[in-house]
Design a protein around this motif. Structure first.
Motif, PDB file in Angstrom:
ATOM      1  N   ALA A 116       0.612  -1.198  -0.111  1.00  0.00           N
ATOM      2  CA  ALA A 116       0.144   0.027   0.039  1.00  0.00           C
ATOM      3  C   ALA A 116       1.004   0.972   0.098  1.00  0.00           C
ATOM      4  O   ALA A 116       0.431   2.317  -0.771  1.00  0.00           O
ATOM      5  N   PRO A 117       1.922   1.497   0.521  1.00  0.00           N
ATOM      6  CA  PRO A 117       2.596   2.561   0.778  1.00  0.00           C
ATOM      7  C   PRO A 117       3.257   2.997  -0.755  1.00  0.00           C
ATOM      8  O   PRO A 117       3.514   4.257  -1.084  1.00  0.00           O
ATOM      9  N   HIS A 118       3.555   2.036  -1.217  1.00  0.00           N
ATOM     10  CA  HIS A 118       4.139   2.133  -2.874  1.00  0.00           C
ATOM     11  C   HIS A 118       3.153   2.602  -3.594  1.00  0.00           C
ATOM     12  O   HIS A 118       3.004   3.668  -4.620  1.00  0.00           O
ATOM     13  N   MET A 119       1.968   2.072  -3.677  1.00  0.00           N
ATOM     14  CA  MET A 119       0.799   2.316  -4.452  1.00  0.00           C
ATOM     15  C   MET A 119       0.208   3.838  -4.013  1.00  0.00           C
ATOM     16  O   MET A 119      -0.199   4.650  -4.695  1.00  0.00           O
ATOM     17  N   ARG A 120       0.270   4.022  -2.808  1.00  0.00           N
ATOM     18  CA  ARG A 120      -0.123   5.387  -2.215  1.00  0.00           C
ATOM     19  C   ARG A 120       0.613   6.634  -2.643  1.00  0.00           C
ATOM     20  O   ARG A 120       0.333   7.746  -3.314  1.00  0.00           O
ATOM     21  N   ASP A 121       1.946   6.338  -2.730  1.00  0.00           N
ATOM     22  CA  ASP A 121       2.952   7.297  -3.352  1.00  0.00           C
ATOM     23  C   ASP A 121       2.538   7.708  -4.774  1.00  0.00           C
ATOM     24  O   ASP A 121       2.903   8.761  -5.074  1.00  0.00           O
ATOM     25  N   ARG A 122       2.122   6.777  -5.544  1.00  0.00           N
ATOM     26  CA  ARG A 122       1.818   7.111  -6.804  1.00  0.00           C
ATOM     27  C   ARG A 122       0.409   7.314  -7.181  1.00  0.00           C
ATOM     28  O   ARG A 122       0.076   7.715  -8.264  1.00  0.00           O
ATOM     29  N   GLY A 123      -0.552   7.212  -6.076  1.00  0.00           N
ATOM     30  CA  GLY A 123      -1.634   7.667  -6.066  1.00  0.00           C
ATOM     31  C   GLY A 123      -2.815   6.585  -6.791  1.00  0.00           C
ATOM     32  O   GLY A 123      -3.850   7.035  -7.226  1.00  0.00           O
ATOM     33  N   SER A 124      -2.164   5.382  -6.926  1.00  0.00           N
ATOM     34  CA  SER A 124      -3.023   4.484  -7.646  1.00  0.00           C
ATOM     35  C   SER A 124      -2.598   2.823  -7.261  1.00  0.00           C
ATOM     36  O   SER A 124      -1.461   2.844  -7.292  1.00  0.00           O
ATOM     37  N   GLY A 125      -3.599   1.926  -7.660  1.00  0.00           N
ATOM     38  CA  GLY A 125      -3.131   0.722  -7.265  1.00  0.00           C
ATOM     39  C   GLY A 125      -4.495   0.055  -7.235  1.00  0.00           C
ATOM     40  O   GLY A 125      -5.509   0.377  -7.231  1.00  0.00           O
ATOM     41  N   SER A 126      -4.170  -1.304  -7.433  1.00  0.00           N
ATOM     42  CA  SER A 126      -5.154  -2.318  -7.475  1.00  0.00           C
ATOM     43  C   SER A 126      -4.813  -3.881  -6.844  1.00  0.00           C
ATOM     44  O   SER A 126      -3.515  -4.249  -7.195  1.00  0.00           O
ATOM     45  N   ILE A 127      -5.607  -4.207  -5.735  1.00  0.00           N
ATOM     46  CA  ILE A 127      -5.131  -5.352  -5.115  1.00  0.00           C
ATOM     47  C   ILE A 127      -6.305  -6.266  -5.194  1.00  0.00           C
ATOM     48  O   ILE A 127      -7.724  -5.931  -5.187  1.00  0.00           O
ATOM     49  N   VAL A 128      -6.075  -7.586  -5.733  1.00  0.00           N
ATOM     50  CA  VAL A 128      -7.005  -8.767  -5.576  1.00  0.00           C
ATOM     51  C   VAL A 128      -6.666  -9.896  -4.573  1.00  0.00           C
ATOM     52  O   VAL A 128      -5.395 -10.283  -4.968  1.00  0.00           O
ATOM     53  N   HIS A 129      -7.547 -10.343  -3.789  1.00  0.00           N
ATOM     54  CA  HIS A 129      -7.277 -11.354  -3.065  1.00  0.00           C
ATOM     55  C   HIS A 129      -8.217 -12.523  -3.566  1.00  0.00           C
ATOM     56  O   HIS A 129      -9.228 -12.160  -4.109  1.00  0.00           O
ATOM     57  N   VAL A 130      -7.996 -13.477  -3.137  1.00  0.00           N
ATOM     58  CA  VAL A 130      -8.736 -14.832  -3.304  1.00  0.00           C
ATOM     59  C   VAL A 130      -9.433 -15.381  -2.136  1.00  0.00           C
ATOM     60  O   VAL A 130      -8.635 -15.836  -1.253  1.00  0.00           O
ATOM     61  N   THR A 131     -10.909 -15.285  -1.824  1.00  0.00           N
ATOM     62  CA  THR A 131     -11.314 -15.844  -0.750  1.00  0.00           C
ATOM     63  C   THR A 131     -12.159 -17.130  -1.464  1.00  0.00           C
ATOM     64  O   THR A 131     -11.543 -17.969  -2.154  1.00  0.00           O
ATOM     65  N   SER A 132     -13.375 -17.342  -0.723  1.00  0.00           N
ATOM     66  CA  SER A 132     -14.089 -18.688  -1.291  1.00  0.00           C
ATOM     67  C   SER A 132     -15.530 -18.639  -0.935  1.00  0.00           C
ATOM     68  O   SER A 132     -16.017 -17.792   0.016  1.00  0.00           O
ATOM     69  N   ARG A 133     -16.248 -19.516  -1.376  1.00  0.00           N
ATOM     70  CA  ARG A 133     -17.738 -19.637  -1.233  1.00  0.00           C
ATOM     71  C   ARG A 133     -18.071 -19.760   0.162  1.00  0.00           C
ATOM     72  O   ARG A 133     -19.120 -19.172   0.866  1.00  0.00           O
ATOM     73  N   PRO A 134     -17.223 -20.756   1.166  1.00  0.00           N
ATOM     74  CA  PRO A 134     -17.561 -20.796   2.698  1.00  0.00           C
ATOM     75  C   PRO A 134     -17.367 -19.435   3.435  1.00  0.00           C
ATOM     76  O   PRO A 134     -17.946 -19.388   4.382  1.00  0.00           O
ATOM     77  N   ALA A 135     -16.703 -18.499   2.756  1.00  0.00           N
ATOM     78  CA  ALA A 135     -16.574 -17.055   3.526  1.00  0.00           C
ATOM     79  C   ALA A 135     -17.971 -16.479   3.362  1.00  0.00           C
ATOM     80  O   ALA A 135     -18.099 -15.773   4.309  1.00  0.00           O
ATOM     81  N   LEU A 136     -18.630 -16.769   2.506  1.00  0.00           N
ATOM     82  CA  LEU A 136     -19.887 -16.065   2.155  1.00  0.00           C
ATOM     83  C   LEU A 136     -21.117 -16.663   2.667  1.00  0.00           C
ATOM     84  O   LEU A 136     -22.270 -16.243   3.032  1.00  0.00           O
ATOM     85  N   GLU A 137     -21.095 -18.096   2.493  1.00  0.00           N
ATOM     86  CA  GLU A 137     -22.186 -18.920   2.895  1.00  0.00           C
ATOM     87  C   GLU A 137     -21.748 -19.904   3.841  1.00  0.00           C
ATOM     88  O   GLU A 137     -20.667 -20.967   3.415  1.00  0.00           O
ATOM     89  N   PRO A 138     -22.414 -19.975   5.173  1.00  0.00           N
ATOM     90  CA  PRO A 138     -21.714 -20.964   6.222  1.00  0.00           C
ATOM     91  C   PRO A 138     -21.847 -22.277   5.605  1.00  0.00           C
ATOM     92  O   PRO A 138     -22.763 -22.884   4.870  1.00  0.00           O
ATOM     93  N   THR A 139     -20.752 -23.029   5.854  1.00  0.00           N
ATOM     94  CA  THR A 139     -20.698 -24.817   5.129  1.00  0.00           C
ATOM     95  C   THR A 139     -20.091 -25.377   6.390  1.00  0.00           C
ATOM     96  O   THR A 139     -19.080 -25.235   7.090  1.00  0.00           O
ATOM     97  N   ALA A 140     -20.716 -26.651   6.789  1.00  0.00           N
ATOM     98  CA  ALA A 140     -20.645 -27.515   7.724  1.00  0.00           C
ATOM     99  C   ALA A 140     -19.402 -28.093   7.559  1.00  0.00           C
ATOM    100  O   ALA A 140     -19.179 -28.420   6.082  1.00  0.00           O
ATOM    101  N   GLY A 141     -18.552 -28.583   8.392  1.00  0.00           N
ATOM    102  CA  GLY A 141     -17.463 -29.414   8.255  1.00  0.00           C
ATOM    103  C   GLY A 141     -16.001 -28.706   7.738  1.00  0.00           C
ATOM    104  O   GLY A 141     -14.954 -29.518   7.553  1.00  0.00           O
ATOM    105  N   MET A 142     -15.986 -27.479   7.650  1.00  0.00           N
ATOM    106  CA  MET A 142     -14.841 -26.744   7.551  1.00  0.00           C
ATOM    107  C   MET A 142     -14.697 -25.430   8.333  1.00  0.00           C
ATOM    108  O   MET A 142     -14.652 -24.393   7.603  1.00  0.00           O
ATOM    109  N   ALA A 143     -14.813 -25.468   9.615  1.00  0.00           N
ATOM    110  CA  ALA A 143     -14.912 -24.416  10.488  1.00  0.00           C
ATOM    111  C   ALA A 143     -13.905 -23.469  10.327  1.00  0.00           C
ATOM    112  O   ALA A 143     -14.021 -22.317  10.073  1.00  0.00           O
ATOM    113  N   ALA A 144     -12.730 -24.053  10.499  1.00  0.00           N
ATOM    114  CA  ALA A 144     -11.428 -22.882  10.620  1.00  0.00           C
ATOM    115  C   ALA A 144     -11.373 -22.465   9.479  1.00  0.00           C
ATOM    116  O   ALA A 144     -10.940 -21.418   9.331  1.00  0.00           O
TER     117      ALA A 144
END
Length: 226
Positions: A116-144
């Motif tokens: 972020a500091p490097h992007m902030r200095d130039r005034g722009s940047g794009s960050i993309v992370h990878v999450t998953s469906r169990p993050a958005l919809e509770p799913t049994a059997g994979m709690a942690a």
């Protein structure tokens, strides 16, 4: 070489490699980061790589600062790092939760703090992370796992609020099941029939990373497949 630089964390894995290849094809100079030197040897020629474990905040900072010093400030960060474990909530141990949080949420935070500091200095940047469906919809059997990915999804929304005023967009893609060799080893063919290829997910990530998605920030985009 181009004047647009992308860093892909987890570049040694199937999704990370697909993302690195896609971004090179769209005109970026790409630097891959992974803790496995052996896995990064599978990257095509011309993609530079650095070895280190981004779950360690000091290592994340060292890696990103080195990229910025040697190749210039990154325009894009894509974080494909992730770990998966089965286990229901009542059987979860402190070590289970700690590992999932350190890998799935911690690496995302430390990498973002580093870039972020490097992007902030130039005034722009794009960050993309990878999450998953169990993050958005509770799913049994994979709690942690689900808890750690939910934490990552919430982190994306928080980072959007904090970084968008500085010209930095933060988004995420949420696959359900990715077609990888490891998944094929332990999942039945009927389950894998619904899996999405790494290349298809890479297309979505490249869209979120690039200029075509300029109005989009704070999004967690489902990519569930069939």
């Amino acid at each position: 070489m181009t004047d647009r630089l992308a860093v892909v964390a987890g570049a040694g894995g199937p999704l990370g490699r697909a993302v690195a290849v896609k971004l090179v094809g769209t005109g970026y100079t790409v630097v891959g980061i992974d803790r496995s030197e052996e896995r990064m040897r599978q990257l095509p020629d011309g993609i530079r790589h650095l070895v280190g474990d981004p779950t360690d905040p000091s290592v994340s900072k060292t890696l990103i600062d080195r990229v910025a010093a040697e190749a210039g400030p990154p325009d894009v960060l894509v974080n494909t790092i992730g770990a998966f474990a089965l286990g229901d909530a009542l059987a979860a141990t402190p070590d289970d939760l700690r590992r999932m949080m350190d890998v799935n949420a911690g690496a995302a935070l430390w990498l973002t703090q580093a870039v972020a500091p490097h992007m902030r200095d130039r005034g722009s940047g794009s960050i993309v992370h990878v999450t998953s469906r169990p993050a958005l919809e509770p799913t049994a059997g994979m709690a942690a796992y689900g808890l750690s990915k939910a934490a990552l999804s919430q982190l994306v929304r928080i980072l959007d609020l904090e970084l968008r005023p500085r010209g930095i967009r933060v988004n995420a893609v949420a696959p359900q099941l990715i077609d990888t060799p490891k998944n094929r080893e332990f999942l039945p063919p009927e389950a894998m029939a619904r899996a999405v290829t790494p290349e298809a997910i890479a297309e979505v990530i490249a869209f979120l990373a690039g200029d075509a998605s300029a109005p989009v920030s704070g999004a967690v985009l489902p990519a569930y497949g069939a």
